[in-house]
Design an enzyme around this catalytic site. Structure first.
Site, short mmCIF file in Angstrom:
data_model
loop_
_atom_site.label_atom_id
_atom_site.label_comp_id
_atom_site.label_asym_id
_atom_site.label_seq_id
_atom_site.Cartn_x
_atom_site.Cartn_y
_atom_site.Cartn_z
N HIS A 111 1.05 -1.13 -0.03
CA HIS A 111 -0.15 -0.03 0.03
C HIS A 111 1.01 1.26 -0.11
O HIS A 111 2.04 1.18 0.41
CB HIS A 111 -0.77 -0.08 1.28
CG HIS A 111 -1.90 1.08 1.35
ND1 HIS A 111 -1.66 2.08 1.76
CD2 HIS A 111 -3.19 1.01 1.30
CE1 HIS A 111 -2.79 2.90 1.94
NE2 HIS A 111 -3.76 2.17 1.57
N ASP A 187 3.08 -4.40 8.08
CA ASP A 187 2.17 -3.71 7.85
C ASP A 187 0.90 -4.66 8.10
O ASP A 187 0.62 -5.51 7.14
CB ASP A 187 2.17 -3.06 6.43
CG ASP A 187 0.55 -2.35 6.13
OD1 ASP A 187 0.07 -2.50 6.85
OD2 ASP A 187 0.69 -1.83 5.18
N GLN A 190 -4.13 -5.16 7.27
CA GLN A 190 -5.14 -5.97 6.59
C GLN A 190 -5.27 -7.38 7.33
O GLN A 190 -6.07 -8.40 7.05
CB GLN A 190 -5.03 -6.24 5.13
CG GLN A 190 -5.36 -5.32 4.37
CD GLN A 190 -6.69 -4.70 4.21
OE1 GLN A 190 -7.67 -5.20 4.88
NE2 GLN A 190 -6.91 -3.37 3.81
N LYS A 213 -10.30 -0.66 10.70
CA LYS A 213 -10.57 -1.90 9.90
C LYS A 213 -10.96 -2.85 10.65
O LYS A 213 -11.29 -4.28 10.03
CB LYS A 213 -9.14 -2.00 9.05
CG LYS A 213 -8.90 -1.08 8.04
CD LYS A 213 -7.70 -1.52 7.20
CE LYS A 213 -7.13 -0.08 6.75
NZ LYS A 213 -7.75 0.32 5.31
N CYS A 351 -4.85 2.51 -3.57
CA CYS A 351 -3.75 3.08 -2.92
C CYS A 351 -2.51 2.03 -3.19
O CYS A 351 -1.47 2.10 -2.11
CB CYS A 351 -3.68 3.27 -1.29
SG CYS A 351 -4.88 4.48 -1.01
N1 PMP Z 1 -1.70 -0.72 4.52
C1 PMP Z 1 -2.41 -1.71 4.01
C2 PMP Z 1 -2.22 -2.91 3.64
C3 PMP Z 1 -3.92 -0.98 3.79
O1 PMP Z 1 -4.83 -1.71 3.12
C4 PMP Z 1 -4.40 0.21 4.14
C5 PMP Z 1 -5.47 0.95 4.19
N2 PMP Z 1 -6.13 0.50 2.97
C6 PMP Z 1 -3.12 0.96 4.94
C7 PMP Z 1 -1.95 0.44 5.02
C8 PMP Z 1 -3.38 2.38 5.48
O2 PMP Z 1 -4.35 2.28 6.57
P1 PMP Z 1 -4.70 3.70 7.22
O3 PMP Z 1 -5.53 4.45 6.14
O4 PMP Z 1 -5.61 3.16 8.32
O5 PMP Z 1 -3.69 4.30 7.66
#
Ligand code: PMP
Length: 394
Positions: A111, A187, A190, A213, A351
């Site tokens: 991401h 990270d 997910q 999430k 993203c």
């Molecule tokens: N890493 C991953 C794998 C994600 O899916 C996301 C959110 N889509 C993020 C980071 C960022 O998360 P947040 O918007 O809560 O900062």
């Protein structure tokens, strides 16, 4: 609590088929009640004062933080409450003592929140090595191992892909990192909401995740650290042990990372969300997501003109499925799904623009993502609607 009984706690599921939990999940009533309880019954600032409300609020806040830590098996380390995963990753990127010639290894599966902080460091002389998955999106651990040479300070990798739903064997990667004296940042945006996570067994040094999430409120996330050894991003009230006119000493524990008033109601809601998931059991959550995503992959794969991404990648999965429909932009598909069947999915690059380019899909994909409140009937409605959409353009 039985998973089948939880749906009534999510009023939005009455009229909508919500398949966008990878972006943010829905929130159950007990989480909302826990937050309202703080505001109505014991609202006060935390950690500063002796009156009755501040005492209750401080205890509840600290208990909440502790239970978020234990949700990921992190009792042996420190946890700081953040706004989200992005902030947690950014704190590590800003807080490690980088020097010219240091290396970061990451992947093209990431991401943007786990890529941009490292690309920014590149501008400060840090070498950044980006390991590429194959054309299906499968990552070879041997490629990663080859990239983690001595001199690598950090490996930053996702635990589960927000585009493909594939799970990365981060414990194997931890062993590689530690053989080379590199630290491992995972990270967990997910994974924490969908898989049993135990950071003590995983062997990572930093684990970043988002409360919003995993059934918690927006504006909450966390950074778990094996050792609280990074420089705090912010300093100020709440983060210190002692201050004089000329100097200060930081709090010895995670308090040093929480300058200013923390999101008290949010953290209490986040902890209630973790307890809610724990009551169901993370193994049960994982099996439910796997069952729904397998059904979705199978159903969509049979539709002419539909391409499911990463369906061939082996290993565990979370409830995330990406696909394209020939002749339609992903946004068009998402819009029709909403209008025709109240099915809410995400569309675009999620993203993860470099991954989309790598997969030859610059316009991105349609992504459906599940959580505990989704049902097999909802998945079948989604498949039938996609079938109808694909037939109309054929
Ligand atoms: N890493 C991953 C794998 C994600 O899916 C996301 C959110 N889509 C993020 C980071 C960022 O998360 P947040 O918007 O809560 O900062």
């Amino acid at each position: 609590m039985r998973l089948e009984d939880c749906r009534a706690d999510f009023p939005l599921t009455r009229d909508l088929i919500y398949l966008d939990s990878a972006a943010t999940s829905l929130t159950p009533k007990p989480v909302i009640q826990a937050m309202v309880g703080y505001d109505l019954r014991y609202r006060a600032n935390v950690g500063r004062g002796v009156h009755r409300l501040t005492t209750i609020a401080t205890h509840r806040y600290r208990d909440a933080r502790d239970s978020i830590r234990s949700f990921i098996g992190g009792e042996g380390g420190a946890i700081a409450i953040t706004r989200n995963t992005t902030e947690a990753i950014g704190m590590v990127a800003a807080g490690l003592p980088w020097k010219q010639g240091d290396r970061v290894v990451t992947t093209l599966l990431e991401h943007h929140s786990n890529l941009l902080p490292w690309l920014r460091l590149r501008k400060r002389g840090v070498e950044v090595d980006i390991v590429r998955p194959d054309a299906e999106g499968s990552l070879e651990i041997a490629d990663l191992e080859a990239a983690v040479r001595d001199g690598t300070r950090l490996v930053a990798i996702t635990h589960a892909s927000n585009v493909l739903g594939t799970v990365i064997p981060v414990d194997e990667i931890a062993a590689i990192c530690h053989d080379h004296g590199a630290r491992l940042l995972v990270d967990g945006a997910q994974s924490a909401p969908h898989l049993p996570v135990d950071v003590s067994r995983m062997g990572c040094d930093y684990f970043c995740f988002s409360g919003h999430k995993m059934l918690g409120p927006t504006g909450t996330g966390a950074l778990w650290m094996r050792e609280p050894d990074i420089e705090p991003l912010l300093v100020g009230g709440g983060s210190i042990a002692n201050v004089t006119a000329d100097d200060y000493t930081l709090a010895p524990d995670e308090g040093r990372y929480e300058a200013g008033t923390p999101p008290v109601a949010g953290t209490i809601g986040f902890a209630r969300a973790a307890a809610y998931l724990r009551e169901i059991g993370m193994e049960t959550v994982h099996r439910h997501d796997e069952r729904l995503s397998a059904r979705l992959i199978e159903g969509l794969s049979e539709v002419e003109g539909v391409r499911v991404l990463g369906a061939e990648v082996e290993g565990e999965r979370i409830g995330v499925v990406s696909f394209t429909v020939d002749g339609l932009h992903p946004h068009e598909v998402a819009q029709i799904l909403d209008e025709a069947a109240a099915v809410l999915v995400r569309s675009g690059h999620h993203c993860s623009q470099p991954l989309m380019e790598h997969l030859g899909l610059p316009e991105g994909t349609v992504r459906a993502s599940t959580h505990i409140y989704n049902t097999e009937e909802e998945i079948d409605t989604m498949i039938a609607t996609v079938e109808e959409i694909a037939r109309r353009v054929a």
